[in-house]
Design a protein around this motif. Structure first.
Motif, short mmCIF file in Angstrom:
data_model
loop_
_atom_site.label_atom_id
_atom_site.label_comp_id
_atom_site.label_asym_id
_atom_site.label_seq_id
_atom_site.Cartn_x
_atom_site.Cartn_y
_atom_site.Cartn_z
N CYS A 211 0.84 -1.20 0.00
CA CYS A 211 0.00 0.00 0.00
C CYS A 211 0.87 1.24 0.00
N CYS B 14 -2.79 -7.98 3.23
CA CYS B 14 -1.62 -7.13 3.12
C CYS B 14 -0.98 -6.93 4.49
N CYS C 45 -0.01 -0.89 6.38
CA CYS C 45 -1.14 -1.63 6.96
C CYS C 45 -0.86 -2.00 8.41
#
Ligand SMILES: [Zn+2]
Ligand SMILES: [Zn+2]
Ligand SMILES: [Zn+2]
Ligand SMILES: [Zn+2]
Length: 868
Positions: A607, A661, A666
């Motif tokens: 991410c 993830c 995260c």
């Protein structure tokens, strides 16, 4: 009014006269072109502005997330679901078994598509996709084109003539009329080269002899504008001879022609007498080529990467040496790509007479190479496929479209993933497909489950077997962008829901059935004679049973369908909305195509990625967006980015990839006390004291002294109202009521101040819209002021060196450039250049435009410079 000056490098040796006024830098990605209101004698652009999409921040379109039209239309999904629910429970159980191979899935599933039920339903759905050539449509589009041509909306006219041409039969006089009309519109747009191509097309498709002089005169004029004087003179003498041969002309049209002819002769003569030697293409156009050392074992990758494998991460790429920010890491041509059709193509409830004049992806980009289309070459068989050139049309036909052409409605109904699956198989060729399918059967026997395979592989990696044992690598341990690599992308067959697998299987079987029934089997199996334009012979007997070869094809296609859910890569582009004639041309990011990039697919998701991907046609380039130390994994964002979504939303979206993830972002956000950046910035503020509001359904002011509380619902309602008002303001802008648009946007800003946190993205968007309106009326200073405020907010969300900021600074540079704020423009250009170089590289159009602007500013006469 804006002063005009000529960016030097924008003039090439070939064109002695640039059609557009000087300030117009080529309208490419991220550029909004501002055009003069139609004052009756020109529709010429007056300047060039930056991206004005619906939002100040380009929406990131990642890999395969929430893709419209990727899957079959809803009705077919429901039909498949009904079939699934009604299956004999024992059979359903067998199809559900995790150990069921793809081979057995196809074998069991082949007979489940009943001709009178599912196949018939599918056939009905296919009728909505109108991709056949229809003369009535051609006539409608041509007349519509003529109408807009008369209103000087040449860009729109070009599109409509293209639509018309796509519905005419190749070689018919009507299609030549379309090309000739289109050439006239192109001439007015100043697209002389393309205009010449269309004139040639008109001639080769049998343009009526009596109309020829007019077109030939246009040709001469084009050549004149392009500075090709000798050719222009030659073209003129052809016209003269033609007129002389046709006899004495007395009609008014011919009088005009003759008048024009002599005018042109004078012009050519003038040009010849004062002609300076044509300028050589300047050397500075050539960019320093990037340092690039290709990897020995991964095709298209830089030598600073290595391919690794472990049980946890699977295959992945790691920096084998320190990598600098902006360094290019991977250049890959898509193994296969399929243009995503426009929404309106299928879902409209089209009545028999109403033809759609809306523009879709299918009209805007070459169906093979994805280049933007100006004057498209239609497929000879359907009205759907359009190409940038005859060459692309021929290559597409040869490689896959001769098989796909008659399947058009079915492929549109079944969605892009099905289409990619079919095209992958066609590009690979049947012998290779069979080889790998058979190889996978052996593999199924040897290593039944993935776990065993992984163990086997990590052992191989441990024993320093290099990349030899890694799936997709060839015998010498090389990983190449090949069908073998595509075939080895993980289908995760055991993780998909049985219903989804069933839908994919039934869709694939439907395609193979149609291939068989349409007599295309030989073409698919590469057994066809070389008569490439011959019509396929429909198969006489339709037993319904697929041949063993087609079952192999179906199995490979099913595998690709399943792989796509995790491995599809979106090719995205900034797309103009509206026609070239509009006062302001908006740009918004769109998903252009879905593709397999087997090397790019080696990258795992984060991410908070450390690379940027940019596309040019069907090629992807990956660059480091930050320094990557040796030993660190190279990570790509599949869509859910920490700057764009909260962790919960990201995790939900990432479930389609069958993993959770565990990236740094995260992990941090999942610790309950850390709030996501997105949540903090896009929050409401207290209507009384403007402190941030906190809470879930009921929001309380964070200022304890204030103690105001409001329900989220009511705040959301106000937000929606606000968004609607902003839309209305943009409508006013479109209607060229700039003053009213400004007033409305200012009112919106006032209201938003009592509702949203100052960093809210919508606050930035409003500033961006204001900048757009001011730019439209040429108030560059005001435009720059508003854009700067928008940039501050974008920076808070995406960081100072993000690609988003790069695009915003590019926009600002153009506004400052147009407003002659020379020193500010130069420093903004430099900042934009630094950022965009990292993300998009020196070859990108934005970088080149920035450099053109810089050159132009540095060459300004001193007198102008002193004024600023
Ligand atoms: Zn093309
Ligand atoms: Zn076709
Ligand atoms: Zn993450
Ligand atoms: Zn308060």
């Amino acid at each position: 009014m804006v002063l005009r000056f000529q960016p030097r490098s924008a003039t090439t040796a070939k064109s002695s006269r640039r059609p557009e006024p000087a300030l117009l830098l080529p309208a490419r990605d991220y550029v909004t072109t501002v055009r003069a209101p139609d004052d009756g004698n020109t529709s010429a652009p007056i300047g060039s502005l930056a991206l004005y999409g619906g939002s100040a921040v380009p929406v990131y379109l990642g890999a395969a997330i929430a893709v419209p039209m990727a899957l079959p239309v809803e009705e077919w999904q429901l039909c498949a679901a009904r079939r699934w629910a009604a299956l004999d429970p024992a059979l359903r159980e067998r199809l559900t078994a995790a150990s069921l191979s793809l081979h057995d899935t196809v074998r069991l599933g082949c007979g489940l598509l009943r001709p009178e039920v599912e196949a018939a339903a599918l056939q009905r759905l296919c009728r909505r996709a109108r991709v056949a050539k229809e003369p009535a449509a051609a006539l409608f589009y041509r007349e519509e084109g003529n109408r807009l041509f008369g209103r000087r909306q040449y860009g729109a006219a070009v599109r409509l003539y293209s639509q018309a041409a796509s519905h005419e039969l190749p070689g018919s006089p009507e299609v030549s009329l379309c090309f000739a009309n289109r050439s006239a519109a192109l001439f007015h747009l100043g697209c002389f080269e393309v205009c010449l191509e269309d004139i040639a097309r008109a001639e080769s498709h049998g343009y009526p002899d009596r109309l020829l002089p007019k077109v030939l005169l246009r040709k001469a004029e084009c050549l004149l504008c392009l500075g090709r004087l000798q050719e222009a003179a030659d073209a003129l003498s052809v016209v003269e001879n033609k007129i002389a041969m046709d006899g004495i002309m007395t009609s008014p049209t011919h009088q005009t022609l003759l008048g024009k002819l002599s005018q042109l002769k004078v012009k050519i003569h003038e040009k010849e007498s004062c002609s300076e030697p044509a300028r050589e293409a300047c050397g500075d156009v050539q960019r320093a080529s990037e340092i690039w050392e290709e990897n020995d074992s991964i095709s298209g990758a830089s030598s600073s990467l290595s391919l690794n494998f472990d049980t946890e991460r699977g295959r992945h790429l790691v920096a084998s040496q320190d990598i600098l920010s902006g360094q290019s890491l991977l250049k890959e041509e898509a193994f296969v790509s399929v243009l995503c059709p426009g929404e309106s193509l299928l879902l409209q409830d089209s009545s028999e007479t109403a033809w759609d004049t809306r523009v879709t992806n299918a009209d805007l980009y070459c169906h093979r190479c994805l280049r933007q289309l100006l004057a498209s070459v239609p497929c000879c068989g359907c009205s759907y496929a359009k190409y940038c050139s005859q060459k692309c049309a021929d290559m597409a036909w040869e490689q896959y479209h001769r098989t796909e052409c008659s399947l058009g409605p079915l492929l549109l109904t079944l969605g892009v993933f099905c289409h990619v699956a079919l095209r992958t198989v066609l590009l690979a060729g049947f012998p290779e497909v069979r080889r790998l399918v058979e190889w996978s059967h052996d593999d199924d026997k040897d290593l039944h489950n993935t776990e065993a395979r992984c163990r086997h592989l990590s052992e191989a990696a441990d024993t320093r077997a290099g990349s030899r044992g890694i799936p997709g690598c060839n015998d010498s341990g090389q990983y190449q962008s090949s069908y073998q690599a595509v075939f080895n992308l993980l289908p995760h067959a055991e993780k998909h829901s049985p219903e989804h697998k069933f839908l994919c299987m039934l869709s694939v079987v439907a395609i193979c059935r149609q291939l068989q029934e349409a007599g295309l089997e030989a073409a698919v199996l590469n057994q066809e004679s070389s008569e490439k334009w011959s019509k396929p012979k429909p198969c006489e007997e339709t037993s319904g049973e697929l041949s063993p070869e087609l079952k192999t094809v179906a199995e490979a296609m099913l595998r690709h369908m399943l792989q796509l859910q995790c491995n599809a890569q979106a090719i995205t582009v900034m797309q103009e909305s509206g026609f070239r004639d509009d006062a302001v041309v908006n740009k918004k990011p769109v998903r252009l195509a879905t593709a397999f990039f087997p090397v790019l697919s080696l990258l795992n998701h984060s991410c908070s990625p450390n690379i940027s991907v940019s596309f040019s046609g069907t090629a992807a380039t990956v660059r480091a967006s930050q320094p990557i130390p040796s030993g660190q994994e190279v990570l790509h964002c599949y869509g859910p980015h920490r700057c764009r979504m909260r962790v919960a939303e990201r995790q939900r979206l990432l479930r389609q990839y069958f993993f959770e993830c565990r990236c740094q972002a995260c992990l941090e956000e999942l610790k309950s006390d850390v709030k996501s950046v997105v949540a903090m910035r896009n929050s409401f503020c207290c209507p009384a004291c403007r402190a941030p509001m906190q809470g879930e359904d009921m929001l309380c002011c964070s200022n304890e002294a204030c103690a105001i509380s409001v329900s989220r619902e009511s705040l959301s309602h106000r937000l929606q109202d606000l968004q609607q008002q902003i839309k209305n303001a943009l409508e006013l802008l479109r209607a060229r009521k700039a003053d009213q648009a400004i007033k409305m946007l200012q009112k919106c800003q006032m209201e938003a101040g009592n509702l949203l946190s100052p960093e809210h993205l919508l606050m930035g968007e409003m500033e961006d819209h204001l900048a757009q309106v001011y730019a439209t009326v040429g108030k560059w200073q005001e435009a720059a002021r508003h854009l700067q405020r928008s940039i501050e907010i974008v920076e808070m969300h995406h960081g100072p060196s993000s690609v988003e900021i790069g695009h915003e600074l590019f926009k600002l540079a153009q506004i400052l450039f147009n407003g002659f704020a020379v020193s500010e423009a130069l420093s903004t250009i430099q900042r934009a250049e630094e950022i965009l170089l990292v993300h998009c590289g020196p070859q990108s159009t934005q970088i080149q435009e920035l450099q053109e602007m810089k050159t132009c500013l540095l060459e300004l006469p001193r007198s102008i410079l002193q004024r600023t």
